[in-house]
Enzyme design. Structure first.
Site, PDB file in Angstrom:
ATOM      1  N   ASP A   1      36.354 -13.498  28.284  1.00 31.90           N
ATOM      2  CA  ASP A   1      36.025 -14.926  28.240  1.00 31.90           C
ATOM      3  C   ASP A   1      34.673 -15.119  28.916  1.00 31.90           C
ATOM      4  O   ASP A   1      34.337 -14.406  29.866  1.00 31.90           O
ATOM      5  CB  ASP A   1      37.092 -15.750  28.958  1.00 31.90           C
ATOM      6  CG  ASP A   1      38.432 -15.739  28.233  1.00 31.90           C
ATOM      7  OD1 ASP A   1      38.423 -15.556  26.998  1.00 31.90           O
ATOM      8  OD2 ASP A   1      39.470 -15.898  28.895  1.00 31.90           O
TER       9      ASP A   1
ATOM     10  N   ASP B   1      39.345 -18.374  21.298  1.00 31.51           N
ATOM     11  CA  ASP B   1      40.179 -19.448  21.850  1.00 31.51           C
ATOM     12  C   ASP B   1      39.868 -20.777  21.171  1.00 31.51           C
ATOM     13  O   ASP B   1      40.777 -21.549  20.834  1.00 31.51           O
ATOM     14  CB  ASP B   1      39.944 -19.581  23.355  1.00 31.51           C
ATOM     15  CG  ASP B   1      40.374 -18.346  24.129  1.00 31.51           C
ATOM     16  OD1 ASP B   1      41.217 -17.593  23.609  1.00 31.51           O
ATOM     17  OD2 ASP B   1      39.859 -18.143  25.237  1.00 31.51           O
TER      18      ASP B   1
END
Length: 198
Positions: free
Chosen positions: A155, A169
């Site tokens: 991320d 995501d």
């Protein structure tokens, strides 16, 4: 003479052609297959774009962002910071990596199955976003440390107080929201409206 009149009757020929076409379709009316193929292609193209974008941005993030040293983009609100996430989207359900991997595999299988009868472009868009996002994070689960089905997802996008996330995501969440809206308004994957006769 009767046989000659029957053979020259265009109506009889049309009826015969219709019967021949219906022999291949137990419902008696062949569905417009090209539309289904086009929607399925749209689904996989969208998924491919999301997957490619996710993988590319993760490679760039790992190569250019140092852990613990965020890169600020917009004031103190938007930044790039490298995080390796063992949980689900937006760092949820950490410590359940193997279970999340199985769930993601199930999502991929479910999307592919729905795609077999897909005729709605909006469903193709929503499912494509979800499929591309699920595949993007699955690549991390299988091929990144610490091991197969336990890999940590990369991320790198941070917006204010929101948990750090990635392109995959975003695809999953946006696609899921679109699918919920389509379900609420009664639009089915095959393009029909719930409660309306086909």
């Amino acid at each position: 003479m009767d046989d000659e009149r029957v053979s020259q009757d265009p109506t009889a020929e049309n009826e015969t052609d219709a019967e021949d076409r219906n022999d291949d379709d137990p419902s008696g009316s062949a569905p417009p297959q090209p539309v289904t193929h086009q929607r399925r292609l749209l689904l996989f193209v969208i998924a491919g774009v999301v997957l490619a974008t996710d993988l590319l941005t993760k490679i760039l993030a790992v190569a250019n962002i140092e852990p613990g040293r965020p890169v600020w983009l917009i004031g103190d609100i938007v930044s790039l910071r490298l995080v390796r996430n063992p949980g689900a989207a937006f760092s949820m359900a950490t410590g359940m990596t193997w279970l999340l991997t199985l769930v993601a595999v199930g999502v991929v299988i479910g999307v592919v199955r729905i795609g077999r009868t897909l005729r709605s472009p909006w469903w193709a868009l929503g499912l494509g976003l979800v499929l591309g996002g699920a595949l993007g994070n699955l690549v991390d689960r299988f091929f990144r440390a610490p091991g197969v089905m336990q890999g940590h997802v990369v991320d790198f996008v941070s917006v204010g107080w929101w948990p750090v996330f990635n392109v995959a995501d975003s695809g999953i969440v946006c696609g899921a929201i679109l699918l919920v809206v389509l379900t609420l308004i009664g639009l089915e994957p095959d393009g029909t409206r719930k409660g309306v006769e086909k």
